[in-house]
Motif scaffolding. Structure first.
Motif, short mmCIF file in Angstrom:
data_model
loop_
_atom_site.label_atom_id
_atom_site.label_comp_id
_atom_site.label_asym_id
_atom_site.label_seq_id
_atom_site.Cartn_x
_atom_site.Cartn_y
_atom_site.Cartn_z
N VAL A 67 0.96 -1.34 -0.12
CA VAL A 67 -0.12 -0.01 -0.01
C VAL A 67 0.83 1.20 -0.03
O VAL A 67 1.68 1.54 0.67
N PHE A 68 0.55 2.16 -0.87
CA PHE A 68 1.52 3.36 -1.12
C PHE A 68 0.70 4.57 -1.14
O PHE A 68 -0.77 4.61 -1.18
N ILE A 69 1.51 5.71 -0.98
CA ILE A 69 0.94 6.93 -0.91
C ILE A 69 1.45 7.99 -1.45
O ILE A 69 2.74 7.86 -1.71
N ARG A 70 0.99 8.90 -2.17
CA ARG A 70 1.55 10.05 -2.72
C ARG A 70 0.56 11.37 -3.25
O ARG A 70 -0.64 10.99 -3.04
N PRO A 71 1.14 12.38 -3.15
CA PRO A 71 0.00 13.75 -3.44
C PRO A 71 -0.73 13.23 -4.73
O PRO A 71 -0.12 13.02 -5.67
N ASP A 72 -2.11 13.85 -4.63
CA ASP A 72 -2.73 13.53 -5.86
C ASP A 72 -2.60 14.74 -6.72
O ASP A 72 -3.40 15.72 -6.46
N ARG A 73 -2.02 14.71 -7.84
CA ARG A 73 -1.78 15.67 -9.01
C ARG A 73 -2.48 15.17 -10.28
O ARG A 73 -2.16 15.39 -11.20
N GLY A 74 -3.36 14.02 -10.17
CA GLY A 74 -4.05 13.56 -11.36
C GLY A 74 -3.06 12.37 -12.20
O GLY A 74 -3.64 12.11 -13.11
N GLN A 75 -2.12 11.84 -11.26
CA GLN A 75 -1.35 10.95 -11.86
C GLN A 75 -2.34 9.62 -12.24
O GLN A 75 -3.20 9.15 -11.51
#
Length: 277
Positions: A132-140
């Motif tokens: 399970v991973f996380i990253r800022p949502d920039r529409g990737q």
């Protein structure tokens, strides 16, 4: 300060690999000006930063074998351009280097059972646990096979910083600032030759890119109060802008493509500069 001393100071402690620097030359200078460069020009600019002709030729051969460069001959001269895959990679880097940052809107949480650790790092994801991973949502877009969830900011977003190794990035930005802050004063006084301005700009792009491509660009409320990424960004913008007039004069005077001398500026190079301003 003599040009050679100036460049030597910027190179001190900088791990400069020939192949990677050649990609920087193409991405920053050549791609916006038609994409093709004579090998002799490449050898000349690499010599300015201590990379010998034999190392350039070896690196070019390896980049061709890896399908990062493709070549063409015209008479007795060899010319090269970035291969499509390498150009796509630098185009993605260029969006981070030269364009305004895209503010994130919340977070992406991804369950990605097939995602390798190296690929997760390349995508600048933080590992929350397991796959399970996380990253800022920039529409990737989500990686292949991943299940994507969208999440709003938590009550205490600063706790999210622990999913990334920010200390390594902080050290990278501090090193970049120590290396290039002295150049800011010289560039402001116009104390550089045109050749030194271009070499310095290429080293600036190369060093900053190597840190920026590992940075998840977290929202400011997640970052430590003394975060150096924003300071490094401001220095990059300022220095790139100040170095560009001399760098472009040198490009027009010394850089050759298959159709002759490369232009000082093009609409794409001008657009990059405008975005930084």
């Amino acid at each position: 300060m003599a040009d050679d001393q100036l460049i030597a100071g910027m190179l001190d402690g900088l791990a400069l690999r020939s192949a990677s620097f050649i990609v920087t030359v193409y991405g920053d200078v050549v791609v916006p000006r038609g994409g093709v460069l004579w090998t002799g020009t490449l050898i000349e600019i690499c010599k300015r930063v201590g990379i010998s002709e034999s190392l350039v030729r070896t690196a070019v051969s390896r980049l061709v074998a890896a399908r990062r460069l493709s070549g063409v001959r015209a008479g007795r001269r060899s010319y090269y351009r970035l291969d499509a895959s390498a150009q796509k990679e630098f185009d993605q880097a260029a969006a981070l280097l030269y364009a305004p940052d895209i503010p994130p809107r919340g977070w992406q949480i991804l369950h990605a059972p097939d995602l390798a650790e190296d690929e997760a790092r390349h995508l600048r994801m933080g590992r929350m646990g397991g796959q399970v991973f996380i990253r800022p949502d920039r529409g990737q877009p989500a990686p292949s096979g991943a299940v994507l969830f969208h999440a709003a900011d938590p009550g205490d977003p600063s706790s999210l910083a622990s999913y990334w190794d920010l200390s390594a990035l902080q050290a990278g930005y501090r090193n970049m600032l120590a290396r290039f802050e002295p150049l800011d004063r010289l560039a402001d006084r116009g104390a550089l030759s045109d050749a030194a301005a271009l070499a310095a700009r290429l080293l600036l792009v190369h060093d900053y890119r190597n840190v920026l491509l590992r940075d998840p660009r977290l929202p400011v409320e997640v970052l430590p109060a003394d975060w150096q990424g924003h300071v490094a960004r401001d220095l990059f913008r300022t220095l790139y802008t100040r170095l560009t007039p001399g760098a472009e004069r040198h490009i027009a005077a010394r850089f050759e493509g298959i159709d002759g001398a490369l232009p000082a500026s093009t609409p794409l190079s001008a657009a990059r500069l405008s975005s930084l301003n």
